[in-house]
Motif scaffolding. Structure first.
Motif, mmCIF file in Angstrom:
data_model
loop_
_atom_site.group_PDB
_atom_site.id
_atom_site.type_symbol
_atom_site.label_atom_id
_atom_site.label_comp_id
_atom_site.label_asym_id
_atom_site.label_seq_id
_atom_site.Cartn_x
_atom_site.Cartn_y
_atom_site.Cartn_z
ATOM 1 N N LEU A 23 -1.287 -8.317 5.160
ATOM 2 C CA LEU A 23 -0.058 -7.737 4.583
ATOM 3 C C LEU A 23 -0.303 -6.276 4.208
ATOM 4 O O LEU A 23 0.515 -5.394 4.507
ATOM 5 N N ARG A 24 -1.447 -6.024 3.590
ATOM 6 C CA ARG A 24 -1.756 -4.635 3.208
ATOM 7 C C ARG A 24 -1.862 -3.746 4.450
ATOM 8 O O ARG A 24 -1.443 -2.589 4.450
ATOM 9 N N GLU A 25 -2.424 -4.292 5.533
ATOM 10 C CA GLU A 25 -2.538 -3.495 6.767
ATOM 11 C C GLU A 25 -1.158 -3.174 7.345
ATOM 12 O O GLU A 25 -0.918 -2.076 7.840
ATOM 13 N N ILE A 26 -0.252 -4.141 7.294
ATOM 14 C CA ILE A 26 1.107 -3.897 7.816
ATOM 15 C C ILE A 26 1.789 -2.805 6.985
ATOM 16 O O ILE A 26 2.438 -1.900 7.523
ATOM 17 N N VAL A 27 1.607 -2.881 5.685
ATOM 18 C CA VAL A 27 2.194 -1.856 4.801
ATOM 19 C C VAL A 27 1.641 -0.476 5.165
ATOM 20 O O VAL A 27 2.404 0.483 5.366
ATOM 21 N N ARG A 28 0.323 -0.397 5.305
ATOM 22 C CA ARG A 28 -0.299 0.913 5.603
ATOM 23 C C ARG A 28 0.156 1.435 6.955
ATOM 24 O O ARG A 28 0.412 2.629 7.122
ATOM 25 N N ILE A 62 1.668 -7.511 -4.209
ATOM 26 C CA ILE A 62 0.712 -6.896 -3.265
ATOM 27 C C ILE A 62 1.311 -5.613 -2.683
ATOM 28 O O ILE A 62 0.646 -4.587 -2.594
ATOM 29 N N VAL A 63 2.582 -5.679 -2.294
ATOM 30 C CA VAL A 63 3.204 -4.506 -1.662
ATOM 31 C C VAL A 63 3.260 -3.350 -2.655
ATOM 32 O O VAL A 63 2.899 -2.213 -2.329
ATOM 33 N N GLY A 68 2.064 1.885 -4.267
ATOM 34 C CA GLY A 68 2.131 2.794 -5.421
ATOM 35 C C GLY A 68 3.461 3.520 -5.374
ATOM 36 O O GLY A 68 4.518 2.894 -5.285
ATOM 37 N N ASP A 69 3.390 4.864 -5.389
ATOM 38 C CA ASP A 69 4.645 5.638 -5.337
ATOM 39 C C ASP A 69 4.777 6.387 -4.017
ATOM 40 O O ASP A 69 5.538 7.346 -3.928
ATOM 41 N N GLN A 70 4.059 5.944 -2.986
ATOM 42 C CA GLN A 70 4.081 6.707 -1.717
ATOM 43 C C GLN A 70 5.446 6.678 -1.040
ATOM 44 O O GLN A 70 5.871 7.666 -0.456
ATOM 45 N N VAL A 71 6.105 5.518 -1.048
ATOM 46 C CA VAL A 71 7.441 5.413 -0.439
ATOM 47 C C VAL A 71 8.316 4.555 -1.357
ATOM 48 O O VAL A 71 7.824 3.892 -2.270
ATOM 49 N N LYS A 72 9.614 4.577 -1.099
ATOM 50 C CA LYS A 72 10.555 3.790 -1.915
ATOM 51 C C LYS A 72 10.419 2.299 -1.582
ATOM 52 O O LYS A 72 10.087 1.934 -0.449
ATOM 53 N N GLN A 90 14.305 -9.547 -12.227
ATOM 54 C CA GLN A 90 13.586 -9.068 -13.420
ATOM 55 C C GLN A 90 12.135 -8.746 -13.087
ATOM 56 O O GLN A 90 11.587 -7.715 -13.482
ATOM 57 N N PHE A 91 11.532 -9.622 -12.290
ATOM 58 C CA PHE A 91 10.115 -9.466 -11.941
ATOM 59 C C PHE A 91 9.879 -8.150 -11.190
ATOM 60 O O PHE A 91 8.978 -7.389 -11.504
ATOM 61 N N THR A 92 10.736 -7.881 -10.192
ATOM 62 C CA THR A 92 10.522 -6.683 -9.358
ATOM 63 C C THR A 92 10.937 -5.408 -10.088
ATOM 64 O O THR A 92 10.352 -4.352 -9.873
ATOM 65 N N THR A 93 11.910 -5.525 -10.976
ATOM 66 C CA THR A 93 12.286 -4.358 -11.785
ATOM 67 C C THR A 93 11.109 -3.995 -12.692
ATOM 68 O O THR A 93 10.736 -2.819 -12.811
ATOM 69 N N ASP A 94 10.490 -5.000 -13.295
ATOM 70 C CA ASP A 94 9.327 -4.737 -14.152
ATOM 71 C C ASP A 94 8.160 -4.152 -13.351
ATOM 72 O O ASP A 94 7.388 -3.353 -13.864
ATOM 73 N N LEU A 95 8.053 -4.569 -12.076
ATOM 74 C CA LEU A 95 6.963 -4.034 -11.239
ATOM 75 C C LEU A 95 7.206 -2.578 -10.856
ATOM 76 O O LEU A 95 6.302 -1.896 -10.376
ATOM 77 N N GLY A 96 8.443 -2.122 -10.993
ATOM 78 C CA GLY A 96 8.746 -0.725 -10.648
ATOM 79 C C GLY A 96 9.422 -0.547 -9.304
ATOM 80 O O GLY A 96 9.414 0.563 -8.744
ATOM 81 N N TYR A 97 10.021 -1.602 -8.763
ATOM 82 C CA TYR A 97 10.782 -1.453 -7.504
ATOM 83 C C TYR A 97 11.978 -0.522 -7.740
ATOM 84 O O TYR A 97 12.623 -0.583 -8.789
#
Ligand code: NGF
Length: 288
Positions: A23-28, A62-63, A68-72, A90-97
């Motif tokens: 998953l991390r590789e796909i994101v990168r 994980i995403v 981080g803050d590289q993309v939206k 609530q969960f994703t808002t707290d994570l900073g989405y």
């Protein structure tokens, strides 16, 4: 929040467990190679409707950790279980989405008042903006211009992911709501949507075709229509081949061809046969 968002794939192992490394590789790959503006996480492409609440949360974590803050980041939290939708919002808002999105409630034939109540209930629980996910072909929920207008009265509803081949309605929404964000959802129709002055696009094939998608939007904005049509044609050759071979499975095989550990799809999605894996690699070789 404008721009190109990849509808992110998730890598799963043979047993359907999240493959965090993959998953991390796909994101990168999406950030570095495809240079997209953002990721749409846990949509249809992320096989969201096949996984547990716990797995959805883990993918969101994980995403965010990888990006981080590289993309939206937009979190798709829609669910037939409204408690789950609220919990994930609530969960994703707290994570900073940066925003949440929710597919219209489906399967049961909900009336518009019920759809409206669903969105307002999700939004009452969080301090975040929401993008409606409209995909009538899969949900059976067809909203008209007036109904979009009623939903848009809630200022926290900032836009729509418009996944439908109805360009009349798309033009009417664009004209009536110039301040709302419209994202095109069908990658094979990106140019047709771009000429109607959309704000961005969210697509599964951007996992493997992000650069052409950007070219289409930029060429269209510059009025270079002949060139834009050429790139849409190449894109549609790729998409037709992918759809013919098995959409999500083929995109994963194409990513694997580039050395990314994209894993398997979750059951009941099938595994590709050997000859289909071969075809997926040929598509990757030709277009990536
Ligand atoms: O995969 C589907 C379902 N649609 C995607 C996209 O709208 C889904 C689209 O890119 C999405 O954004 C999400 O993950 O929620 C198509 O795959 C593509 O245009 C090929 O038809 O139909």
């Amino acid at each position: 929040m404008k721009g190109l968002y990849t509808a992110l794939m998730c890598s799963f192992d043979e047993k359907g467990k999240i493959n965090e490394k993959g998953l991390r590789e796909i994101v990168r790959h999406n950030i570095q190679e495809s240079q997209i503006d953002g990721l749409y996480v846990n949509g249809s492409t992320g096989e969201n409707f096949l996984i547990s609440t716990e797995d959805k949360k883990r993918i969101f974590e994980i995403v965010k950790d990888e990006v981080g803050d590289q993309v939206k980041l937009i979190a798709q939290v829609g669910s037939l279980n409204i408690d789950e939708a609220v919990e994930l919002a609530q969960f994703t808002t707290d994570l900073g989405y940066d925003a949440i999105s929710a597919v219209t409630p489906f399967y049961y034939k909900f009336n518009f008042e019920e759809v409206k109540d669903y969105y307002n209930t999700i939004l009452e629980s969080v301090d975040n903006d929401l993008i409606i996910y409209s995909i009538p072909a899969l949900t059976g929920v067809n909203m008209n211009l007036e109904q979009f207008g009623e939903l848009f009265e809630n200022e926290k509803i900032i836009g729509v992911k418009f996944t439908a081949p109805d360009f009349f309605l798309l033009e009417r929404i664009r004209h009536a709501f110039p301040d709302k964000l419209i994202y095109s959802g069908f990658d094979e129709m990106l140019l047709s949507a771009s000429v109607l002055n959309i704000d961005g696009a969210i697509g599964s094939t951007f996992n493997v075709n992000g650069k052409r998608a950007r070219q289409i939007m930029e060429l269209s904005a510059e009025g270079k229509m002949e060139e834009a049509r050429k790139v849409q044609k190449e894109t549609n050759d790729l998409i037709a081949a992918v759809l013919d071979n098995g959409l999500y499975q083929t995109i994963k095989e194409m990513l694997k061809f580039k050395g990314i550990d994209a894993g398997h799809c979750r059951k009941p999605m099938r595994e590709l046969k050997e000859e289909e894996v071969g075809r997926a690699r040929q598509i990757a070789e030709k277009y990536m």
